[in-house]
Design an enzyme around this catalytic site. Structure first.
Site, PDB file in Angstrom:
ATOM      1  N   LYS A   1       0.872  -1.182   0.000  1.00 21.65           N
ATOM      2  CA  LYS A   1       0.000   0.000   0.000  1.00 21.65           C
ATOM      3  C   LYS A   1       0.906   1.228   0.000  1.00 21.65           C
ATOM      4  CE  LYS A   1      -1.508   2.845   2.785  1.00 21.65           C
ATOM      5  NZ  LYS A   1      -1.414   4.089   1.983  1.00 21.65           N
TER       6      LYS A   1
ATOM      7  N   GLY B   1       7.494   5.257   7.728  1.00 21.82           N
ATOM      8  CA  GLY B   1       6.656   6.444   7.852  1.00 21.82           C
ATOM      9  C   GLY B   1       6.902   7.112   9.188  1.00 21.82           C
ATOM     10  N   SER B   2       5.910   7.827   9.668  1.00 25.87           N
ATOM     11  CA  SER B   2       6.091   8.596  10.902  1.00 25.87           C
ATOM     12  C   SER B   2       6.090   7.678  12.129  1.00 25.87           C
ATOM     13  CB  SER B   2       4.970   9.624  11.026  1.00 25.87           C
ATOM     14  OG  SER B   2       3.739   8.949  11.138  1.00 25.87           O
TER      15      SER B   2
ATOM     16  N   GLY C   1       3.835   4.435  13.000  1.00 29.52           N
ATOM     17  CA  GLY C   1       4.598   3.222  13.301  1.00 29.52           C
ATOM     18  C   GLY C   1       4.158   2.592  14.626  1.00 29.52           C
TER      19      GLY C   1
ATOM     20  N   GLU D   1      10.522   1.521  10.136  1.00 31.89           N
ATOM     21  CA  GLU D   1      11.517   2.576   9.862  1.00 31.89           C
ATOM     22  C   GLU D   1      10.781   3.900  10.016  1.00 31.89           C
ATOM     23  OE1 GLU D   1      14.666   2.144   9.292  1.00 31.89           O
ATOM     24  OE2 GLU D   1      14.708  -0.007   8.875  1.00 31.89           O
TER      25      GLU D   1
ATOM     26  N   CYS E   1      14.046  11.319   5.890  1.00 37.27           N
ATOM     27  CA  CYS E   1      14.130  10.828   7.269  1.00 37.27           C
ATOM     28  C   CYS E   1      15.524  11.111   7.825  1.00 37.27           C
ATOM     29  CB  CYS E   1      13.811   9.345   7.327  1.00 37.27           C
ATOM     30  SG  CYS E   1      14.743   8.393   6.140  1.00 37.27           S
TER      31      CYS E   1
ATOM     32  N   GLU F   1      10.725  16.306  14.916  1.00 43.98           N
ATOM     33  CA  GLU F   1      10.884  16.231  13.464  1.00 43.98           C
ATOM     34  C   GLU F   1       9.884  17.172  12.787  1.00 43.98           C
ATOM     35  OE1 GLU F   1       9.519  12.687  11.269  1.00 43.98           O
ATOM     36  OE2 GLU F   1      11.499  12.620  10.339  1.00 43.98           O
TER      37      GLU F   1
HETATM   38  P1  NAD Z   1       2.875   8.505   7.569  1.00 46.30           P
HETATM   39  O1  NAD Z   1       3.132   7.763   8.824  1.00 46.30           O
HETATM   40  O2  NAD Z   1       1.831   9.560   7.587  1.00 46.30           O
HETATM   41  O3  NAD Z   1       2.429   7.500   6.410  1.00 46.30           O
HETATM   42  C1  NAD Z   1       3.235   6.408   6.035  1.00 46.30           C
HETATM   43  C2  NAD Z   1       2.342   5.335   5.425  1.00 46.30           C
HETATM   44  O4  NAD Z   1       1.474   4.828   6.439  1.00 46.30           O
HETATM   45  C3  NAD Z   1       1.442   5.854   4.294  1.00 46.30           C
HETATM   46  O5  NAD Z   1       1.316   4.851   3.301  1.00 46.30           O
HETATM   47  C4  NAD Z   1       0.119   6.054   5.014  1.00 46.30           C
HETATM   48  O6  NAD Z   1      -1.008   6.026   4.156  1.00 46.30           O
HETATM   49  C5  NAD Z   1       0.132   4.886   5.988  1.00 46.30           C
HETATM   50  N1  NAD Z   1      -0.753   5.056   7.151  1.00 46.30           N
HETATM   51  C6  NAD Z   1      -1.126   6.220   7.758  1.00 46.30           C
HETATM   52  N2  NAD Z   1      -1.975   5.945   8.784  1.00 46.30           N
HETATM   53  C7  NAD Z   1      -2.123   4.607   8.835  1.00 46.30           C
HETATM   54  C8  NAD Z   1      -2.871   3.733   9.665  1.00 46.30           C
HETATM   55  N3  NAD Z   1      -3.650   4.168  10.655  1.00 46.30           N
HETATM   56  N4  NAD Z   1      -2.778   2.402   9.427  1.00 46.30           N
HETATM   57  C9  NAD Z   1      -2.005   1.924   8.429  1.00 46.30           C
HETATM   58  N5  NAD Z   1      -1.293   2.713   7.598  1.00 46.30           N
HETATM   59  C10 NAD Z   1      -1.349   4.031   7.800  1.00 46.30           C
HETATM   60  O7  NAD Z   1       4.270   9.085   7.081  1.00 46.30           O
HETATM   61  P2  NAD Z   1       4.572   9.985   5.802  1.00 46.30           P
HETATM   62  O8  NAD Z   1       4.089  11.366   6.080  1.00 46.30           O
HETATM   63  O9  NAD Z   1       4.093   9.299   4.572  1.00 46.30           O
HETATM   64  O10 NAD Z   1       6.170   9.970   5.779  1.00 46.30           O
HETATM   65  C11 NAD Z   1       6.958  10.840   6.515  1.00 46.30           C
HETATM   66  C12 NAD Z   1       7.575  10.121   7.696  1.00 46.30           C
HETATM   67  O11 NAD Z   1       8.274   8.974   7.239  1.00 46.30           O
HETATM   68  C13 NAD Z   1       8.607  10.956   8.434  1.00 46.30           C
HETATM   69  O12 NAD Z   1       8.412  10.809   9.811  1.00 46.30           O
HETATM   70  C14 NAD Z   1       9.928  10.336   8.010  1.00 46.30           C
HETATM   71  O13 NAD Z   1      10.978  10.514   8.923  1.00 46.30           O
HETATM   72  C15 NAD Z   1       9.548   8.910   7.859  1.00 46.30           C
HETATM   73  N6  NAD Z   1      10.491   8.192   7.009  1.00 46.30           N
HETATM   74  C16 NAD Z   1      11.341   7.319   7.611  1.00 46.30           C
HETATM   75  C17 NAD Z   1      12.283   6.633   6.848  1.00 46.30           C
HETATM   76  C18 NAD Z   1      13.232   5.655   7.494  1.00 46.30           C
HETATM   77  O14 NAD Z   1      13.778   4.832   6.779  1.00 46.30           O
HETATM   78  N7  NAD Z   1      13.458   5.712   8.784  1.00 46.30           N
HETATM   79  C19 NAD Z   1      12.348   6.851   5.476  1.00 46.30           C
HETATM   80  C20 NAD Z   1      11.463   7.757   4.908  1.00 46.30           C
HETATM   81  C21 NAD Z   1      10.522   8.417   5.683  1.00 46.30           C
END
Ligand code: NAD
Length: 497
Positions: free
Chosen positions: A177, A230-231, A235, A252, A286, A387
């Site tokens: 997804k 993601g965030s 996570g 991650e 990130c 962040e």
């Molecule tokens: P996000 O957490 O908003 O979304 C990430 C993914 O999770 C998206 O596909 C989103 O649709 C999905 N998601 C959101 N809510 C959900 C839920 N309740 N259940 C299941 N899935 C859900 O993050 P973002 O805004 O897309 O990305 C930015 C974040 O990602 C920043 O915090 C950044 O640091 C982090 N990031 C980390 C790395 C790493 O490798 N550590 C790499 C890139 C980005």
């Protein structure tokens, strides 16, 4: 004229609309008038179908010898090479970052795909002597089963590839997804795999919102491993959802990365690194260097040079090759940046440059923000610890290497850190004492390569690593095998005298 095709979900080798028939629009964050395409707005019913397709495809994919799986990945990498420019342009259009960077994003997918193709011939286990006579023992990897992948928008092709390629080479089948802001790059990645001959059902995609399409995927009983980037807030939800079912869970998450500039540093090099680390990808990495810790001896000089470079950055549409910094991803992200600019000022940080959205002339149709620098920041201010995920850098003065390391470590995240120094002893002490998953000497906090482990400590990760051979551990289970060819019962730890 820009095309605006309709993209479905990819389930069992077919492109299908969402069960509800609903779609969402994907628009260019640099120009909201540009419709990139419509995408299936999926829900639990679509996830159910995708998981069923992955379940059906699993036995045959798993039985295909790993080197044969590698050949398919190798062909996919060749297709990505051929279509690199087209896919890079698509990524810039949907995500915003400048073309040079999306070329790097697609290149990272190419590197990972070649790398994991090679792992088809290198899934080494152990053989080790038994404590008994006439007994052989070894360990082998097994796929976990169905891998549910949930990805963010900032590396729209690289991150899906980091997860998909190791999962596939080990014999797992996949349901991905992608982030709602950047589904096109995942579609492009899947098209390369499809063209390379990946059998139907081995990779499936459901596009849509997190709670609507991501949540049913992470809670599905047939999904054996969830790999999420993601965030940290999301996570945590993934982690909690997986815990009760003892589902494997790979996270991650966020970062608050730091560049430390010592009094003996090459300041030209440090300024170059801080500009690239802080404002590359509009600060939406990130690993972005959102904090620069400066020895007091070089604080003024570094600040003057850094600020004049930040002011000179050309902000605009990433498709224009002269632009150095693109838009932020969407309106909520722009508003989040603005709220942090206010928080920082309320807490007493000094706004040295920037601080405003750009919404006139060439910026009128997108989500743009000035490169922004806060000076004289206290390490405890929220701007120094949280962040922001935008083009905002905090400068923090310190008096010594020890203080720099203490301040550098005093955040909830642990992804990447860097030191600029000409003193090898200082470099090694920082390398030893910074509690981060990634560390750089005389280079900024960004720039990971696919053949070293990638990930972070504390609130950045849960102990796993992406990329390199470590990614194989995420997507496999070990099986230890003992073969007794003595023809007698030999009891371990008892009959070995
Ligand atoms: P996000 O957490 O908003 O979304 C990430 C993914 O999770 C998206 O596909 C989103 O649709 C999905 N998601 C959101 N809510 C959900 C839920 N309740 N259940 C299941 N899935 C859900 O993050 P973002 O805004 O897309 O990305 C930015 C974040 O990602 C920043 O915090 C950044 O640091 C982090 N990031 C980390 C790395 C790493 O490798 N550590 C790499 C890139 C980005």
């Amino acid at each position: 004229m820009t095309e605006s095709p309709a993209h479905g979900n990819f389930i069992g080798g077919r492109w299908l609309p969402a069960a509800s028939g609903r779609t969402t629009e994907n628009r260019n964050p640099a120009d909201q008038d540009e419709l990139i395409g419509t995408f299936a707005d999926s829900g639990a019913e679509d996830v159910e179908k995708a998981v069923a397709a992955a379940r059906e495809a699993f036995p045959r994919w798993r039985a295909l010898p790993a080197p044969k799986r590698g050949e398919i990945l190798y062909r996919a990498a060749e297709i990505l090479v051929k279509r690199k420019e087209e896919f890079s342009r698509d990524a810039t259009r949907e995500m915003g970052k400048v073309l040079a960077e999306t070329r790097g994003d697609v290149q990272e997918a190419i590197d990972m795909t070649y790398y994991m193709a090679g792992e088809g011939r290198r899934q080494f286990g152990q053989t080790t002597p038994s404590e008994m006579v006439a007994k052989f023992q070894m360990s082998i990897r097994m796929p976990v089963g169905i891998a549910g992948l949930i990805t963010p928008w900032n590396f729209p092709m690289a991150i899906p590839s980091w997860k998909m390629m190791p999962a596939l080479i080990l014999g797992n089948t996949v349901v991905i997804k992608p982030a709602p802001d950047t589904p096109l790059s995942t579609v492009n990645l899947i098209k390369a795999l499809e063209e390379a001959g990946l059998p139907p059902g081995v990779v499936n995609m459901v596009s849509g919102g997190g709670p609507e399409a991501g949540a049913p995927l992470m809670t599905h009983k047939d999904v054996g491993i969830v790999s999420f980037t993601g965030s940290t807030a999301t996570g945590r939800k993934v982690s909690e959802a997986c815990a009760s079912a003892f589902k494997h869970c790979h996270l991650e998450m966020g970062g608050k990365n730091v560049i430390m500039v010592m009094d003996d540093a090459d300041l030209d090099l440090a300024v170059d690194g801080a500009v690239w680390g802080g404002f590359g990808t509009t600060g939406q990495r990130c690993t972005a260097a959102s904090r620069v810790i400066l020895h007091k001896q070089v604080y003024r000089e570094f600040t003057d040079r850094f600020v004049s470079r930040a002011k000179a950055l050309k902000v605009g549409n990433g498709l224009d090759e002269s632009v150095q910094m693109g838009p932020v991803i969407n309106r909520p992200q722009l508003e989040k940046i603005e709220s942090y600019v206010q928080i920082a000022q309320d807490e007493g940080a000094k706004l040295v440059t920037g601080g405003h959205r750009l919404d006139k002339g060439p910026h009128a149709k997108g989500f743009f923000h000035e490169p922004t620098v806060f000076g004289d920041c206290d390490p405890k201010m929220r701007i120094s610890c949280e962040e922001v995920f935008g083009p905002v850098v905090s400068l923090i003065p310190v008096g010594s290497l020890d203080e720099a390391i203490a301040v550098g470590n005093a955040v909830d995240y642990g992804l990447s850190a860097a030191i600029y120094t000409r003193d090898i002893n200082k470099a090694f002490r920082a390398m030893r004492d910074m509690y981060t998953g990634i560390f750089y000497v005389n280079a900024p906090t960004i720039g990971a390569e696919t053949h070293l482990p990638f990930g972070g400590t504390k609130n950045t990760g849960n102990g796993h690593r992406e990329a390199c051979v470590q990614a194989l551990d995420v997507f496999s289970e070990w099986k230890s095998i003992y073969i007794d060819y003595s023809g007698t019962l030999q009891r371990a730890q008892i009959d070995n005298d």
